[in-house]
Enzyme design. Structure first.
Site, PDB file in Angstrom:
ATOM      1  CB  CYS A   1      41.745  20.177 -42.101  1.00 40.13           C
ATOM      2  SG  CYS A   1      40.457  21.375 -41.713  1.00 40.13           S
TER       3      CYS A   1
ATOM      4  CG  HIS B  90      41.733  23.103 -46.333  1.00 38.67           C
ATOM      5  ND1 HIS B  90      40.462  23.202 -46.840  1.00 38.67           N
ATOM      6  CD2 HIS B  90      41.579  22.860 -44.988  1.00 38.67           C
ATOM      7  CE1 HIS B  90      39.581  23.031 -45.875  1.00 38.67           C
ATOM      8  NE2 HIS B  90      40.232  22.823 -44.741  1.00 38.67           N
TER       9      HIS B  90
HETATM   10  P1  NAP Z   1      29.784  17.494 -39.063  1.00 41.75           P
HETATM   11  O1  NAP Z   1      29.651  17.153 -40.484  1.00 41.75           O
HETATM   12  O2  NAP Z   1      28.971  18.607 -38.521  1.00 41.75           O
HETATM   13  O3  NAP Z   1      29.461  16.163 -38.204  1.00 41.75           O
HETATM   14  C1  NAP Z   1      29.297  16.221 -36.805  1.00 41.75           C
HETATM   15  C2  NAP Z   1      29.113  14.823 -36.222  1.00 41.75           C
HETATM   16  O4  NAP Z   1      28.984  14.946 -34.795  1.00 41.75           O
HETATM   17  C3  NAP Z   1      27.834  14.124 -36.709  1.00 41.75           C
HETATM   18  O5  NAP Z   1      28.055  12.731 -36.761  1.00 41.75           O
HETATM   19  C4  NAP Z   1      26.837  14.449 -35.588  1.00 41.75           C
HETATM   20  O6  NAP Z   1      25.804  13.490 -35.446  1.00 41.75           O
HETATM   21  C5  NAP Z   1      27.747  14.368 -34.377  1.00 41.75           C
HETATM   22  N1  NAP Z   1      27.187  15.118 -33.252  1.00 41.75           N
HETATM   23  C6  NAP Z   1      26.684  16.380 -33.250  1.00 41.75           C
HETATM   24  N2  NAP Z   1      26.223  16.696 -32.016  1.00 41.75           N
HETATM   25  C7  NAP Z   1      26.463  15.624 -31.234  1.00 41.75           C
HETATM   26  C8  NAP Z   1      26.212  15.311 -29.861  1.00 41.75           C
HETATM   27  N3  NAP Z   1      25.638  16.188 -29.041  1.00 41.75           N
HETATM   28  N4  NAP Z   1      26.558  14.089 -29.393  1.00 41.75           N
HETATM   29  C9  NAP Z   1      27.157  13.189 -30.201  1.00 41.75           C
HETATM   30  N5  NAP Z   1      27.409  13.403 -31.508  1.00 41.75           N
HETATM   31  C10 NAP Z   1      27.071  14.614 -32.010  1.00 41.75           C
HETATM   32  O7  NAP Z   1      31.305  17.847 -38.658  1.00 41.75           O
HETATM   33  P2  NAP Z   1      32.676  17.338 -39.361  1.00 41.75           P
HETATM   34  O8  NAP Z   1      33.128  18.290 -40.375  1.00 41.75           O
HETATM   35  O9  NAP Z   1      32.523  15.903 -39.700  1.00 41.75           O
HETATM   36  O10 NAP Z   1      33.688  17.518 -38.158  1.00 41.75           O
HETATM   37  C11 NAP Z   1      33.742  16.585 -37.093  1.00 41.75           C
HETATM   38  C12 NAP Z   1      34.967  16.873 -36.225  1.00 41.75           C
HETATM   39  O11 NAP Z   1      36.155  16.751 -37.000  1.00 41.75           O
HETATM   40  C13 NAP Z   1      34.981  18.273 -35.647  1.00 41.75           C
HETATM   41  O12 NAP Z   1      35.527  18.219 -34.355  1.00 41.75           O
HETATM   42  C14 NAP Z   1      35.890  19.042 -36.598  1.00 41.75           C
HETATM   43  O13 NAP Z   1      36.490  20.131 -35.974  1.00 41.75           O
HETATM   44  C15 NAP Z   1      36.910  17.970 -36.969  1.00 41.75           C
HETATM   45  N6  NAP Z   1      37.551  18.146 -38.261  1.00 41.75           N
HETATM   46  C16 NAP Z   1      36.857  18.367 -39.415  1.00 41.75           C
HETATM   47  C17 NAP Z   1      37.530  18.488 -40.637  1.00 41.75           C
HETATM   48  C18 NAP Z   1      36.821  18.697 -41.964  1.00 41.75           C
HETATM   49  O14 NAP Z   1      37.534  18.866 -42.990  1.00 41.75           O
HETATM   50  N7  NAP Z   1      35.493  18.694 -42.036  1.00 41.75           N
HETATM   51  C19 NAP Z   1      38.914  18.370 -40.668  1.00 41.75           C
HETATM   52  C20 NAP Z   1      39.614  18.146 -39.482  1.00 41.75           C
HETATM   53  C21 NAP Z   1      38.917  18.025 -38.290  1.00 41.75           C
HETATM   54  P3  NAP Z   1      24.317  13.718 -36.090  1.00 41.75           P
HETATM   55  O15 NAP Z   1      24.471  13.423 -37.552  1.00 41.75           O
HETATM   56  O16 NAP Z   1      23.490  12.702 -35.385  1.00 41.75           O
HETATM   57  O17 NAP Z   1      23.922  15.130 -35.810  1.00 41.75           O
END
Ligand code: NAP
Length: 366
Positions: free
Chosen positions: A162, A257
């Site tokens: 991002c 951002h």
């Molecule tokens: P987040 O809020 O921490 O959400 C993580 C997700 O992954 C939750 O649904 C969680 O489920 C699940 N998860 C965690 N451990 C797991 C496991 N062992 N097996 C299966 N599922 C699992 O993170 P996020 O910000 O949404 O980011 C998610 C992805 O997108 C990451 O790879 C990040 O690098 C990428 N990303 C994020 C952004 C951003 O702006 N936030 C931008 C671009 C890319 P539970 O709720 O059940 O724990």
């Protein structure tokens, strides 16, 4: 009802997280896709989506009714997904990159295309890292990827980090217009939603700026090289003739951002008026194909000296535009400017949905 039947059923891996929630929000009433499968960690599995996100739903609209009643599956349940959806958006976290790689490959092997936000496969050379306005032609490596792994209808496509969405499209527009950029310095001011939920502790971020985000500077410097790269023999070959130096900081902004960018040209330099005209008139494949989530104007130039601002500009074109401003000469490089994009819409779920819309338009997803 007749319309609903024609929509493509989709799954979301990581549906309960920050990006997953944004997918759920943006896919409500989407013209092509309907959410039919939601998955997360074992902690959330076996209960309704509404119960799984109770107390941690961070979107500013209610949980869509259809999603609320879906049962959450474990993300490893590929069989359940294959029964319920045609492709998946992957936006989950796991302990290791290898676990995510293996899981995404398992989905592709089961015949389900994976449109991923995770970084795990971004550097797999036969996996495109896509910004549809910049490198839509990189989708041409999908058949080679499928042949390599022996997959029939499944494949993996990723989107970049991002942090770089705000400035890569403006740089691409200038290069497409015939100007060679060889030096970029970028300082990002990144929103706290970029750290997922619950993210950065309030005592760390309120009244503060955190000058370090793990792994972010490397991604900001290196990922544009693959996006700007070329395709050769079924692999993406990154560019090597541009040097990017990045500093990434976390600031107390919820979404959006900002990037402070300095650029240097090799050879001929455009005038400021030419640069603004190139940005304002820039259109690419998503606009030509009139994809449902494509911003009509992908790069918006704001003339006011106090724009772009996260609170006032992040939702331009429903969060899918890049907003640029403050273009001026740079005494060290050639020009400097400020760029902004919404990190969980253009930089995450909205960007993933646009990738999927392009894949449908180009008949990779049927
Ligand atoms: P987040 O809020 O921490 O959400 C993580 C997700 O992954 C939750 O649904 C969680 O489920 C699940 N998860 C965690 N451990 C797991 C496991 N062992 N097996 C299966 N599922 C699992 O993170 P996020 O910000 O949404 O980011 C998610 C992805 O997108 C990451 O790879 C990040 O690098 C990428 N990303 C994020 C952004 C951003 O702006 N936030 C931008 C671009 C890319 P539970 O709720 O059940 O724990």
């Amino acid at each position: 009802m007749a319309n609903r039947k024609k929509k493509i059923p989709v799954g979301i891996l990581g549906a309960t997280g920050m990006v997953g929630q944004r997918y759920i929000q943006l896919l409500e009433n989407h013209p092509l896709f309907e959410v039919a499968f939601v998955a997360a960690s074992p902690r959330s599995a076996g209960i309704s989506y509404a119960d799984a996100v109770a107390g941690r739903w961070v979107m500013d609209t209610p949980i869509p009714v259809v999603a609320a009643s879906l049962t959450v599956y474990e993300a490893t349940d590929v069989v359940a997904a294959a029964d319920r959806c045609r492709f998946v958006f992957s936006c989950l976290e796991m302990d290791t990159k290898e676990q995510i790689q293996e899981l995404e490959r398992a989905y592709a092997a089961a015949g389900l295309p994976v449109v991923s936000n995770a970084s795990a496969h971004r550097w797999t050379s036969n996996v495109p890292m896509l910004i549809p306005e910049v490198n839509a032609e990189h989708l041409s490596i999908i058949p080679a990827q499928q042949k390599h792994y022996g997959w029939k209808s499944g494949f993996i496509v990723t989107k970049p980090n991002c942090s770089l969405q705000s400035y890569v499209t403006p740089l691409h527009a200038l290069m497409r217009a015939g100007y060679s950029i060889d030096r970029v310095m970028v300082t990002t001011l990144q929103a706290i939603s970029g750290a997922g939920y619950p993210g950065v502790a309030s005592l760390d971020i309120i009244d503060n700026v955190v000058p370090f985000i793990n792994g972010e500077e490397e991604k900001t410097e290196q990922e544009p090289m693959k996006i700007f790269g070329s395709i050769d023999d079924g692999h993406c070959v990154p560019r090597t003739d541009i040097t990017i130096s990045a500093q990434c900081t976390r600031v107390p902004v919820i979404d959006g951002h900002t990037a402070c960018v300095n650029i240097g040209f090799a050879g001929k330099k455009p005038t400021p008026e030419e640069i603004k005209e190139i940005w304002s008139s820039f259109r690419a494949k998503p606009q030509e194909l009139d994809l449902p989530s494509a911003p009509r104007q992908p790069i918006i130039y704001r003339e006011e000296e106090n724009h772009p601002q996260p609170r006032k500009d992040r939702n331009n074109e429903k969060g899918m535009a890049v907003t640029v401003g403050r273009l001026r000469p740079c005494p060290v490089f050639d020009y400097k400017f400020i760029a902004l994009s919404h990190n969980t819409i253009r930089g995450a779920a909205g960007g993933g949905i646009l990738n999927a819309e392009l894949l449908v338009a180009e008949k990779f997803i049927r």
